[in-house]
Design a protein around this motif. Structure first.
Motif, PDB file in Angstrom:
ATOM      1  N   ARG A 299     -19.105 -28.023  39.449  1.00 52.46           N
ATOM      2  CA  ARG A 299     -19.925 -28.230  38.250  1.00 52.46           C
ATOM      3  C   ARG A 299     -19.963 -29.697  37.843  1.00 52.46           C
ATOM      4  O   ARG A 299     -21.004 -30.209  37.423  1.00 52.46           O
ATOM      5  CB  ARG A 299     -19.384 -27.376  37.097  1.00 52.46           C
ATOM      6  N   GLU A 300     -18.824 -30.374  37.969  1.00 49.72           N
ATOM      7  CA  GLU A 300     -18.780 -31.787  37.600  1.00 49.72           C
ATOM      8  C   GLU A 300     -19.590 -32.625  38.584  1.00 49.72           C
ATOM      9  O   GLU A 300     -20.334 -33.534  38.187  1.00 49.72           O
ATOM     10  CB  GLU A 300     -17.320 -32.256  37.573  1.00 49.72           C
TER      11      GLU A 300
ATOM     12  N   TYR B 162     -10.856 -21.476  40.505  1.00 48.19           N
ATOM     13  CA  TYR B 162     -11.420 -22.009  39.254  1.00 48.19           C
ATOM     14  C   TYR B 162     -11.515 -23.526  39.309  1.00 48.19           C
ATOM     15  O   TYR B 162     -12.504 -24.123  38.842  1.00 48.19           O
ATOM     16  CB  TYR B 162     -10.562 -21.576  38.060  1.00 48.19           C
ATOM     17  N   GLY B 163     -10.514 -24.170  39.880  1.00 55.15           N
ATOM     18  CA  GLY B 163     -10.551 -25.622  40.017  1.00 55.15           C
ATOM     19  C   GLY B 163     -11.710 -26.075  40.887  1.00 55.15           C
ATOM     20  O   GLY B 163     -12.367 -27.084  40.594  1.00 55.15           O
TER      21      GLY B 163
ATOM     22  N   HIS C  16     -10.795 -20.942  30.841  1.00 54.08           N
ATOM     23  CA  HIS C  16     -12.210 -20.683  30.617  1.00 54.08           C
ATOM     24  C   HIS C  16     -12.352 -19.335  29.923  1.00 54.08           C
ATOM     25  O   HIS C  16     -11.602 -18.409  30.203  1.00 54.08           O
ATOM     26  CB  HIS C  16     -12.989 -20.575  31.942  1.00 54.08           C
TER      27      HIS C  16
ATOM     28  N   SER D 132     -20.116 -21.962  26.237  1.00 51.98           N
ATOM     29  CA  SER D 132     -18.729 -21.745  25.853  1.00 51.98           C
ATOM     30  C   SER D 132     -18.437 -20.268  25.621  1.00 51.98           C
ATOM     31  O   SER D 132     -17.284 -19.841  25.674  1.00 51.98           O
ATOM     32  CB  SER D 132     -18.397 -22.537  24.578  1.00 51.98           C
TER      33      SER D 132
ATOM     34  N   ALA E 272     -17.473 -22.721  29.980  1.00 49.75           N
ATOM     35  CA  ALA E 272     -17.042 -24.106  30.157  1.00 49.75           C
ATOM     36  C   ALA E 272     -15.520 -24.204  30.133  1.00 49.75           C
ATOM     37  O   ALA E 272     -14.827 -23.361  29.561  1.00 49.75           O
ATOM     38  CB  ALA E 272     -17.645 -24.963  29.037  1.00 49.75           C
ATOM     39  N   LEU E 273     -15.007 -25.249  30.763  1.00 53.57           N
ATOM     40  CA  LEU E 273     -13.567 -25.511  30.796  1.00 53.57           C
ATOM     41  C   LEU E 273     -13.118 -25.977  29.422  1.00 53.57           C
ATOM     42  O   LEU E 273     -13.667 -26.918  28.844  1.00 53.57           O
ATOM     43  CB  LEU E 273     -13.259 -26.586  31.845  1.00 53.57           C
TER      44      LEU E 273
ATOM     45  N   ASP F 264     -14.864 -25.867  38.837  1.00 50.51           N
ATOM     46  CA  ASP F 264     -14.966 -26.995  37.908  1.00 50.51           C
ATOM     47  C   ASP F 264     -15.390 -28.270  38.635  1.00 50.51           C
ATOM     48  O   ASP F 264     -16.223 -29.029  38.132  1.00 50.51           O
ATOM     49  CB  ASP F 264     -13.624 -27.224  37.205  1.00 50.51           C
ATOM     50  N   ARG F 265     -14.836 -28.489  39.832  1.00 52.48           N
ATOM     51  CA  ARG F 265     -15.216 -29.681  40.607  1.00 52.48           C
ATOM     52  C   ARG F 265     -16.689 -29.623  40.999  1.00 52.48           C
ATOM     53  O   ARG F 265     -17.411 -30.625  40.932  1.00 52.48           O
ATOM     54  CB  ARG F 265     -14.339 -29.805  41.852  1.00 52.48           C
TER      55      ARG F 265
END
Length: 310
Positions: A197-198, A190-191, A33, A209, A26-27, A194-195
């Motif tokens: 996953r969101e 990585y960004g 991460h 984690s 997780a971020l 994250d996008r």
């Protein structure tokens, strides 16, 4: 520690790497991460030659275009040399000549290999005689992949990828690398992850984690079984990389069509690594990819980490 200039120059070779397995946690609030990765050092090398100098400088040569690489204090190899000099109290500098063969921004740790090779080269040039653990501690301050470039072989990386545990791998594994004509920014990939996953939070499992490497990977490496390893290859960053560079998907399909046991994005890409059954199969795959006008290289692993060769 006493400064002792011992040799006129030192040449060190350090390998690029393939991530055989990569889980991304997780971020965190700090924007990073934790990861769990299985690294393998492969026979595509950077070479760093260190010469005595009053100042710190670096120049490049090699098989790839280095025109966009910084040669100032932001260069990772220069940072490595200065860090070692500060720790040892060395009153002078070093001139570095780097022969680059590992793709730049290609997901294979070329810059990390330069930094690891520089630490080893300057340690030998200046006669500082740091223990391996001391060099590994310095390497970890330079970047997550630098300690592995120093260590080589096959290893499990946790935390940011810099907490290493050697992994037993028997025999050789044969790979064909498809080298892209462009690089990719690791933070950008990585960004994108994250996008993704969101955006799909309701459909995807919540990332842990503290990720870990699947035991199937360790078993395949221990057995020296390429087919078992092919079934275990995984990279959480792959979907993000393919979304940013969709043309890579067709190359993955092409490699598997021409006999690869499996293909994977190495690290954040865009280098693609195809696992072959043996050396002959790797040669056939290289020929097929080259015929499709791709830059294809045969490598094997695991190989040693950064070491003095002259």
């Amino acid at each position: 520690m006493t400064f002792a200039q011992t040799v006129p120059s030192v040449r060190v070779r350090a390998p690029g790497k393939i991530n055989l397995f990569m889980k991304v946690g997780a971020l965190h609030d700090d924007g990073y991460h934790d990861v769990a990765t299985a690294y393998q050092a492969v026979s595509l090398y950077e070479e760093v030659t260190a010469y005595p100098s009053e100042t710190f400088s670096v120049e490049f040569s090699g098989s790839i275009d280095t025109s966009a690489l910084p040669a100032d204090r932001t260069n990772l190899a220069i940072r490595a040399a200065k860090m070692l000099a500060r720790k040892a109290g060395i009153p002078t500098g070093v001139r570095l000549e780097i022969q680059k063969n590992v793709p730049i921004a290609g997901g294979m740790g070329g810059g990390s290999a330069d930094a690891a090779a520089t630490l080893v080269a300057c340690d030998a040039l200046w006669g500082t005689e740091f223990a391996k653990d001391e060099l590994l501690a310095l390497a970890a301050k330079l970047g997550a992949d630098v300690p592995f470039s120093l260590m080589g072989g096959t290893a499990i990386g946790t935390g940011r990828g810099d907490r290493l545990s050697p992994a037993l791998a028997t025999g050789d594994f044969h790979w064909v690398l498809a080298i892209a004509e462009f690089g990719m920014s690791t933070p950008l990939v990585y960004g994108e992850l994250d996008r993704h996953r969101e955006l799909h939070a309701n459909e995807l499992a919540v990332p842990t984690s503290s990720p870990s490497v699947d035991t199937a990977v360790l078993q395949a490496l221990r057995a020296g079984d390429a087919r078992l390893l092919a079934d275990s290859l995984h990279n959480d960053l792959q979907a993000a990389t393919l979304h940013l560079a969709p043309g890579l998907g067709a190359i993955l399909e092409l490699g598997e069509k021409h006999g690869a046991l499996a293909g994977i994005v190495s690290g954040s890409g865009p280098t693609l690594a195809f696992l072959a059954a043996d050396a002959d199969a790797a040669l056939e795959l290289q020929v097929a990819l080259s015929a499709a006008r791709l830059t294809a290289l045969r490598v094997h692993g695991p190989v040693h980490g950064a070491r003095v060769i002259h």
